[in-house]
Design a protein around this motif. Sequence first.
Motif, PDB file in Angstrom:
ATOM      1  N   ALA A 193       0.830  -1.208   0.000  1.00 48.78           N
ATOM      2  CA  ALA A 193       0.000   0.000   0.000  1.00 48.78           C
ATOM      3  C   ALA A 193       0.865   1.259   0.000  1.00 48.78           C
ATOM      4  O   ALA A 193       0.576   2.233  -0.711  1.00 48.78           O
ATOM      5  CB  ALA A 193      -0.929  -0.007   1.216  1.00 48.78           C
ATOM      6  N   HIS A 194       1.946   1.244   0.787  1.00 53.35           N
ATOM      7  CA  HIS A 194       2.807   2.429   0.859  1.00 53.35           C
ATOM      8  C   HIS A 194       3.557   2.653  -0.445  1.00 53.35           C
ATOM      9  O   HIS A 194       3.706   3.796  -0.896  1.00 53.35           O
ATOM     10  CB  HIS A 194       3.787   2.299   2.021  1.00 53.35           C
ATOM     11  CG  HIS A 194       4.541   3.571   2.281  1.00 53.35           C
ATOM     12  ND1 HIS A 194       5.920   3.631   2.292  1.00 53.35           N
ATOM     13  CD2 HIS A 194       4.107   4.845   2.515  1.00 53.35           C
ATOM     14  CE1 HIS A 194       6.299   4.868   2.536  1.00 53.35           C
ATOM     15  NE2 HIS A 194       5.222   5.624   2.672  1.00 53.35           N
ATOM     16  N   LEU A 195       4.019   1.589  -1.066  1.00 56.85           N
ATOM     17  CA  LEU A 195       4.719   1.749  -2.344  1.00 56.85           C
ATOM     18  C   LEU A 195       3.771   2.263  -3.424  1.00 56.85           C
ATOM     19  O   LEU A 195       4.173   3.053  -4.292  1.00 56.85           O
ATOM     20  CB  LEU A 195       5.330   0.412  -2.770  1.00 56.85           C
ATOM     21  CG  LEU A 195       6.501  -0.079  -1.912  1.00 56.85           C
ATOM     22  CD1 LEU A 195       6.949  -1.465  -2.361  1.00 56.85           C
ATOM     23  CD2 LEU A 195       7.670   0.895  -1.947  1.00 56.85           C
ATOM     24  N   LEU A 196       2.518   1.841  -3.380  1.00 51.95           N
ATOM     25  CA  LEU A 196       1.542   2.349  -4.345  1.00 51.95           C
ATOM     26  C   LEU A 196       1.227   3.824  -4.105  1.00 51.95           C
ATOM     27  O   LEU A 196       1.028   4.587  -5.055  1.00 51.95           O
ATOM     28  CB  LEU A 196       0.247   1.530  -4.264  1.00 51.95           C
ATOM     29  CG  LEU A 196       0.272   0.141  -4.902  1.00 51.95           C
ATOM     30  CD1 LEU A 196      -1.019  -0.612  -4.564  1.00 51.95           C
ATOM     31  CD2 LEU A 196       0.454   0.239  -6.407  1.00 51.95           C
ATOM     32  N   ALA A 197       1.196   4.223  -2.837  1.00 53.81           N
ATOM     33  CA  ALA A 197       0.766   5.577  -2.498  1.00 53.81           C
ATOM     34  C   ALA A 197       1.891   6.600  -2.542  1.00 53.81           C
ATOM     35  O   ALA A 197       1.634   7.806  -2.656  1.00 53.81           O
ATOM     36  CB  ALA A 197       0.128   5.578  -1.102  1.00 53.81           C
ATOM     37  N   SER A 198       3.148   6.159  -2.419  1.00 55.30           N
ATOM     38  CA  SER A 198       4.264   7.094  -2.277  1.00 55.30           C
ATOM     39  C   SER A 198       5.309   6.886  -3.359  1.00 55.30           C
ATOM     40  O   SER A 198       6.002   5.860  -3.373  1.00 55.30           O
ATOM     41  CB  SER A 198       4.905   6.941  -0.890  1.00 55.30           C
ATOM     42  OG  SER A 198       6.084   7.701  -0.792  1.00 55.30           O
ATOM     43  N   ALA A 199       5.437   7.875  -4.239  1.00 58.08           N
ATOM     44  CA  ALA A 199       6.490   7.819  -5.261  1.00 58.08           C
ATOM     45  C   ALA A 199       7.863   7.890  -4.612  1.00 58.08           C
ATOM     46  O   ALA A 199       8.823   7.271  -5.078  1.00 58.08           O
ATOM     47  CB  ALA A 199       6.308   8.960  -6.253  1.00 58.08           C
ATOM     48  N   GLU A 200       7.972   8.631  -3.521  1.00 58.22           N
ATOM     49  CA  GLU A 200       9.241   8.748  -2.809  1.00 58.22           C
ATOM     50  C   GLU A 200       9.697   7.390  -2.276  1.00 58.22           C
ATOM     51  O   GLU A 200      10.880   7.044  -2.333  1.00 58.22           O
ATOM     52  CB  GLU A 200       9.093   9.747  -1.663  1.00 58.22           C
ATOM     53  CG  GLU A 200      10.411  10.095  -0.990  1.00 58.22           C
ATOM     54  CD  GLU A 200      10.253  11.192   0.051  1.00 58.22           C
ATOM     55  OE1 GLU A 200      11.240  11.461   0.755  1.00 58.22           O
ATOM     56  OE2 GLU A 200       9.150  11.778   0.150  1.00 58.22           O
ATOM     57  N   ALA A 201       8.740   6.606  -1.770  1.00 59.45           N
ATOM     58  CA  ALA A 201       9.075   5.272  -1.278  1.00 59.45           C
ATOM     59  C   ALA A 201       9.520   4.370  -2.419  1.00 59.45           C
ATOM     60  O   ALA A 201      10.461   3.582  -2.277  1.00 59.45           O
ATOM     61  CB  ALA A 201       7.875   4.668  -0.557  1.00 59.45           C
TER      62      ALA A 201
END
Length: 525
Positions: free
Chosen positions: A189-197
Motif C-alpha cells: 500500500a505504501h509503495l503504491l501511495a508514495s512515489a518517494e518510497a
Amino acid sequence: MSPALRSPTTGDDLRSALMLTLALTAARLVALFSTPLELYPDEAQYWLWSRTLDFGYYSKPPVIAWAIWATTAVGGDAEAWVRLSACLFQGGATVVVFLIARRLYDGATGLAAAALYGLMPGIQLSALVAATDAPLLFFLGLSVLAYVAHLQATDARRRLLLAVGFGAALGLAFLSKYAAVYVVIGLAAHLLASAEARRAWTPITAGAAMLATAAVLAPNLAWNATHGFATFQHTAANAAWSGVQLFNLAEAGTFLVSQFGVFGPIPMGALIAGVGIAAARRRLSQPDLLLLCFTLPPLLIVTVQAFISRANANWSGAAYLTGTILVAAWLLRWRARRWLVAAIALQGFVAAFFLAAVISPALADRVGLANGLKRARGWSQTADLILDRAFREPGLTAIAVNNRFLFYSTAYYGRERLTELGVPLASWLLMEGPRNQAETAAPLTPAIGGHVLMVSYEGWRRSEMQADFEAASGLEIGSVWLDRKHKRRIEMFTGRGFRPSPRDPVTGLPRAPVVSVPPGRPTPP
C-alpha cells in the motif's frame, strides 16, 4: 523519505523511554513470578511443543516454542518461566515504538507513543501470556523500523544492509505468526501511495530483502511441505469459521467495540478522528501516510472478516504498534495534550489494576471479573483428579482424553506423575482424522487401547467414547471449583479392548451398521 523529515531529539527522551520500559517490565516480572494463575491450555500446548524443537507445529509457526525452550532452559518449567519471553518481547517492542516514532517525528512523539503502547490494555495481557502476539509485534516493529531507516538512508551500502535487515525481521515476524502478512500488505500500500518510497528501492535492495525473508522462512516452508502444509491449513480453517452464521452485522459491531478495549478508548477515538480529518482534507504528511498504510489494512480486513463470519479481538493486533505512533503524533500536533495525558493516565490505571488482579485474582473476583480468569484456574487440580484415578487402576495401557485443553493441561501439570506412572497420554478422536496437534501426535489407537482410563471433558461425547470399547466400566465424575460460580467437571471410566467405530465425517457419530437385505424383502427402518 527525506532525512529532512526527521526532527531533532535529545537523549533525555531516550532515557525516559528506557526508564518507562524498565519500570513496566519490572512490574510485569513481579506479577509473573507471584501470580497464582495457572497456564491457560494453549500456553501448556506451546510448552509441550518446546520439549521437541522443530521448524513448525500443527497450528503455529515455531518462534513461540523456541522462546519457551530458551527461558525454561534457564529457569525451569514453572509457569513464570514459560511466560517470561512474552514480557521481554513486549518490553523490546515498546523501545522499538519509540525508535520508529523518533525517526519519523521527534523524541517527544516517541516518548508519548512508547507510553501509549506500553500501557495499552491489550499489551498488558499480551506481556503476561505465552502466545504468538508478543513475538509478532516485536519483529513486526523491527521490520517497520528497518523499512523507515531504509527510506531515510542516503548511502547505497547502508540501504542494502537495511533492506536485508527488513527482510530478516519480516521473516522472523512470519515465524512468529502468519499475521505478519499485514506488513506485506502495508508495504504494498505504501509503495503504491508514495512515489518517494518507490524511488528508495532498487532491484538490488528489493531482491536482497526478498532473499533474506525467503532464507529465514525456508525451514518452516520445508517443514510444512513435509507435513501436508498443516499450519497453513489450520490458519485458513481458523479464518474461515465454517458453521457460523455468515454476514453478521452484529459480529462486526462487536469486533469494532472490542477494539476500544484492546487499544484504549481515547487512542481508538483519536485514530478514528484522525482518519476522518485526513479523508476530509485529502492531505497527509509522508510519515502519516506510511503509518496509515501499516495501520488501516489489519483493521479493515479483520472488520470485514468479522462481518463475513467472526473475528477475535486480537486479530487486528498488528495495527496497533504503528497506530500508537500515529495517535501520539496527531494528539501532539493537535495540541491535545490534555487528551494525551488523560489517555496515558487512564491506561496507566487500567494497567495497574490488571497487574494487581494478576497478583491477587481475588480482586478480580470481588469486582465481578472472575469469569475472565476461569480458564487459567484449576488445571493442576484437574490433572490431579485424572492421575489419582489412574494410579488406582493397575495395568493401564494409556490415559486418553477427548479435549485438547485436557490433553495439554494434563501433559503440563501431570508431567512428573505421568513419568512415574509410565503410560502414554493420548487423544480420543471423534472424527476419523485428527483436528489438532494433540490428535495428530498422540492419537488413541488399538495398539495402546487394551486397558484405558478415558476422560470426558464436561461429559462431552462420553457415550460415543464408551461405544468404542468392548467393555466400559467404573464411571466416576469429578469436579473442580474455579470460583464461587463456576466449576469444571470431568467424567472418567475405564475401557477395555479399544475398537473404534467408523465415523460419519459429517456428524462425527458412529456410522450405522450396514444391513444386507435379500432381494424382494423390505428394507429395515
